[in-house]
Design an enzyme around this catalytic site. Structure first.
Site, PDB file in Angstrom:
ATOM      1  N   MET A  16      -4.991  -3.505   9.286  1.00 47.86           N
ATOM      2  CA  MET A  16      -3.977  -4.556   9.453  1.00 47.86           C
ATOM      3  C   MET A  16      -4.621  -5.923   9.246  1.00 47.86           C
ATOM      4  O   MET A  16      -5.490  -6.328  10.032  1.00 47.86           O
ATOM      5  CB  MET A  16      -3.324  -4.441  10.837  1.00 47.86           C
ATOM      6  N   GLN A  68     -11.080  -0.582   4.060  1.00 45.26           N
ATOM      7  CA  GLN A  68      -9.985  -0.477   3.083  1.00 45.26           C
ATOM      8  C   GLN A  68     -10.184  -1.509   1.982  1.00 45.26           C
ATOM      9  O   GLN A  68     -10.351  -2.703   2.259  1.00 45.26           O
ATOM     10  CB  GLN A  68      -8.623  -0.695   3.717  1.00 45.26           C
ATOM     11  N   CYS A  98       0.567  -1.705   0.323  1.00 41.03           N
ATOM     12  CA  CYS A  98       0.981  -3.059   0.693  1.00 41.03           C
ATOM     13  C   CYS A  98       1.948  -3.621  -0.346  1.00 41.03           C
ATOM     14  O   CYS A  98       1.659  -3.609  -1.540  1.00 41.03           O
ATOM     15  CB  CYS A  98      -0.246  -3.959   0.817  1.00 41.03           C
ATOM     16  N   HIS A 169       2.373   6.408   4.552  1.00 38.39           N
ATOM     17  CA  HIS A 169       3.317   5.638   5.357  1.00 38.39           C
ATOM     18  C   HIS A 169       4.697   6.193   5.000  1.00 38.39           C
ATOM     19  O   HIS A 169       5.119   6.127   3.843  1.00 38.39           O
ATOM     20  CB  HIS A 169       3.179   4.151   4.988  1.00 38.39           C
ATOM     21  N   GLY A 210       3.511   5.353  10.389  1.00 36.12           N
ATOM     22  CA  GLY A 210       4.780   4.638  10.417  1.00 36.12           C
ATOM     23  C   GLY A 210       5.565   4.879  11.686  1.00 36.12           C
ATOM     24  O   GLY A 210       6.024   6.007  11.924  1.00 36.12           O
ATOM     25  N   GLY A 211       5.677   3.845  12.531  1.00 38.50           N
ATOM     26  CA  GLY A 211       6.571   3.907  13.684  1.00 38.50           C
ATOM     27  C   GLY A 211       6.114   4.807  14.823  1.00 38.50           C
ATOM     28  O   GLY A 211       6.894   5.081  15.736  1.00 38.50           O
ATOM     29  N   GLY A 231      -0.436   1.912  13.777  1.00 38.83           N
ATOM     30  CA  GLY A 231      -0.707   0.516  13.462  1.00 38.83           C
ATOM     31  C   GLY A 231      -0.305  -0.406  14.586  1.00 38.83           C
ATOM     32  O   GLY A 231      -1.048  -0.630  15.545  1.00 38.83           O
ATOM     33  N   ARG A 232       0.904  -0.936  14.504  1.00 38.37           N
ATOM     34  CA  ARG A 232       1.326  -2.012  15.397  1.00 38.37           C
ATOM     35  C   ARG A 232       1.206  -1.678  16.878  1.00 38.37           C
ATOM     36  O   ARG A 232       0.787  -2.513  17.682  1.00 38.37           O
ATOM     37  CB  ARG A 232       2.765  -2.422  15.059  1.00 38.37           C
TER      38      ARG A 232
HETATM   39  C1  LIG Z   1      -0.127  -7.491  10.672  1.00 42.68           C
HETATM   40  C2  LIG Z   1      -0.181  -6.285   9.759  1.00 42.68           C
HETATM   41  C3  LIG Z   1      -1.076  -6.271   8.711  1.00 42.68           C
HETATM   42  C4  LIG Z   1      -1.157  -5.167   7.849  1.00 42.68           C
HETATM   43  N1  LIG Z   1      -2.119  -5.149   6.883  1.00 42.68           N
HETATM   44  C5  LIG Z   1      -2.307  -4.000   6.150  1.00 42.68           C
HETATM   45  C6  LIG Z   1      -3.411  -3.868   5.273  1.00 42.68           C
HETATM   46  O1  LIG Z   1      -4.275  -4.743   5.145  1.00 42.68           O
HETATM   47  N2  LIG Z   1      -3.506  -2.714   4.553  1.00 42.68           N
HETATM   48  C7  LIG Z   1      -2.591  -1.699   4.679  1.00 42.68           C
HETATM   49  O2  LIG Z   1      -2.736  -0.668   4.027  1.00 42.68           O
HETATM   50  N3  LIG Z   1      -1.554  -1.803   5.520  1.00 42.68           N
HETATM   51  C8  LIG Z   1      -1.412  -2.904   6.275  1.00 42.68           C
HETATM   52  N4  LIG Z   1      -0.400  -2.964   7.196  1.00 42.68           N
HETATM   53  C9  LIG Z   1       0.483  -1.810   7.366  1.00 42.68           C
HETATM   54  C10 LIG Z   1      -0.089  -0.856   8.430  1.00 42.68           C
HETATM   55  O3  LIG Z   1      -1.351  -0.366   8.035  1.00 42.68           O
HETATM   56  C11 LIG Z   1       0.865   0.340   8.671  1.00 42.68           C
HETATM   57  O4  LIG Z   1       0.975   1.079   7.483  1.00 42.68           O
HETATM   58  C12 LIG Z   1       2.267  -0.114   9.088  1.00 42.68           C
HETATM   59  O5  LIG Z   1       2.206  -1.133  10.071  1.00 42.68           O
HETATM   60  C13 LIG Z   1       3.078   1.064   9.615  1.00 42.68           C
HETATM   61  O6  LIG Z   1       2.468   1.650  10.729  1.00 42.68           O
HETATM   62  P1  LIG Z   1       2.962   1.309  12.233  1.00 42.68           P
HETATM   63  O7  LIG Z   1       4.443   1.522  12.265  1.00 42.68           O
HETATM   64  O8  LIG Z   1       2.221   2.281  13.107  1.00 42.68           O
HETATM   65  O9  LIG Z   1       2.615  -0.111  12.498  1.00 42.68           O
HETATM   66  C14 LIG Z   1      -0.294  -4.058   8.043  1.00 42.68           C
HETATM   67  C15 LIG Z   1       0.606  -4.082   9.109  1.00 42.68           C
HETATM   68  C16 LIG Z   1       0.666  -5.181   9.968  1.00 42.68           C
HETATM   69  C17 LIG Z   1       1.624  -5.154  11.141  1.00 42.68           C
END
Ligand SMILES: Cc1cc2nc3c(=O)[nH]c(=O)nc-3n(C[C@H](O)[C@H](O)[C@H](O)COP(=O)(O)O)c2cc1C
Length: 326
Positions: A16, A68, A98, A169, A210-211, A231-232
């Site tokens: 992230m 990454q 992304c 994702h 995802g989620g 992630g989040r």
């Molecule tokens: C602030 C932020 C920055 C992110 N930066 C990247 C990144 O650099 N590379 C990437 O593959 N995904 C990035 N993502 C996406 C996350 O890796 C992840 O795929 C996405 O948030 C879904 O997962 P989650 O629902 O568990 O958060 C980012 C997400 C957030 C919230």
């Protein structure tokens, strides 16, 4: 369960940007010894022409840690993968998920889902250069290219290079009209598509993303796929990771108390501050530690109001912790 790669990917924290920097990863490591951690995306341009040492720097205590990369030039990616291996990273991951406009202009990220052969060439070039695993993080499609057959073509073309690990994702990315944040919320999650990917490619290691918000949900997904990436929620409510070593990695350990997690950060923070790192650059990642507990807001507020001050020190953090009674 796939055994070929020594890395255990049953649970990982997602890459992230601005969030999973080295301070964040060191902190998350205090919560779980075994969860695999990913860096923020680093572009090949940054590594080849920028301050490489700074982009690659990490603390050995963060391991296992995967870097990454963002890019689409096989030669550049191969060079960067080699830098990463020399620095001791445990895995190189390519960002094909992304959706931001900025990265699309650089032919980086989710737009590459339209070019499976380019991605395969990139992966092959990196594999030829390094012996650590090379993996892909992708979406289940992009607008205009979101059919099941196209997803299978994408995964199959890359798998032909020998790539074994795919982090999916579980939503498509819409490349025009939605910003990155909306692209993490609006396209619906389709976990069944990722499960079907595992059934269709049983020899591949398929990680779902995802989620996902709890270890209980993680355990449920692990009945269908090889690993879960969070992630989040891992950032906003990091204490969910505290039980991961026991519940996900089957280790006979108890979860560390939140205050002990914080105390484990003090020597690290003192050392980093002696090297010129500002306190608030580290404490910003700790704000969610007490999420859901009485005093959590006081903790956050105290740090937000004080950690940027010139006289702030680890004592500031100790004073913040004293405001939480648990
Ligand atoms: C602030 C932020 C920055 C992110 N930066 C990247 C990144 O650099 N590379 C990437 O593959 N995904 C990035 N993502 C996406 C996350 O890796 C992840 O795929 C996405 O948030 C879904 O997962 P989650 O629902 O568990 O958060 C980012 C997400 C957030 C919230």
């Amino acid at each position: 369960m796939i055994k070929e790669n020594a890395l255990d990917r049953r649970l990982s924290v997602a890459p992230m940007m601005d969030w999973t920097d080295r301070h964040c990863r060191y902190f998350l490591r205090q919560l779980s010894r075994h969860t695999l951690l990913y860096t923020e995306m680093v572009t090949t341009g940054a590594l080849l022409h920028g301050d490489r040492a700074r982009f690659l720097d990490y603390h050995p205590g963060e391991k296992p840690v995967a870097i990454q990369l963002g890019g689409s030039n096989p030669t550049d990616l191969a060079k960067c993968a080699s830098f990463a291996q020399s620095h001791g990273y445990d895995e190189v991951n390519l960002n094909v998920g992304c959706p931001s406009d900025r990265v699309q202009e650089g032919r980086i990220g989710a737009c590459l889902m339209a070019e499976p052969q380019t991605v395969a060439d990139c992966i092959k070039a990196m594999q030829d250069e390094v012996s650590i695993p090379v993996t892909v993080k992708h979406r289940i499609g992009i607008n205009g290219r979101d059919s099941w057959d196209e997803l299978c073509e994408f995964v199959g073309t890359i798998a032909d290079t020998g790539c074994k690990t795919f982090i999916a994702h579980a939503r498509i990315a819409i490349l025009e009209g939605l910003n990155p944040k909306e692209n993490r919320e609006i396209p619906p999650l389709k976990y069944d598509v990722v499960y079907k990917l595992k059934q269709t490619f049983p020899d591949l290691e398929i990680i779902i993303n995802g989620g996902i918000q709890t270890l209980e949900q993680t355990q449920e997904h692990l009945k269908h796929v090889d690993g879960v990436m969070i992630g989040r929620e891992a950032y906003n409510n990091p204490y969910i990771l505290a039980a991961a070593d026991k519940l996900i990695f089957d280790r006979d350990v108890d979860e560390t108390d939140r205050h002990d997690v914080l105390a484990a950060m003090y020597p690290y923070i003192e050392h980093e501050m002696s090297q010129g790192v500002r306190l608030n650059h580290m404490t910003r990642h700790l704000l969610g530690l007490f999420q859901g507990l009485p005093g959590a807001r006081r903790f956050r507020r105290y740090i937000s109001e004080n950690a940027h001050r010139p006289e702030a020190s680890v004592d500031t953090l100790k004073q913040a912790a004293a405001l939480v009674n648990c």
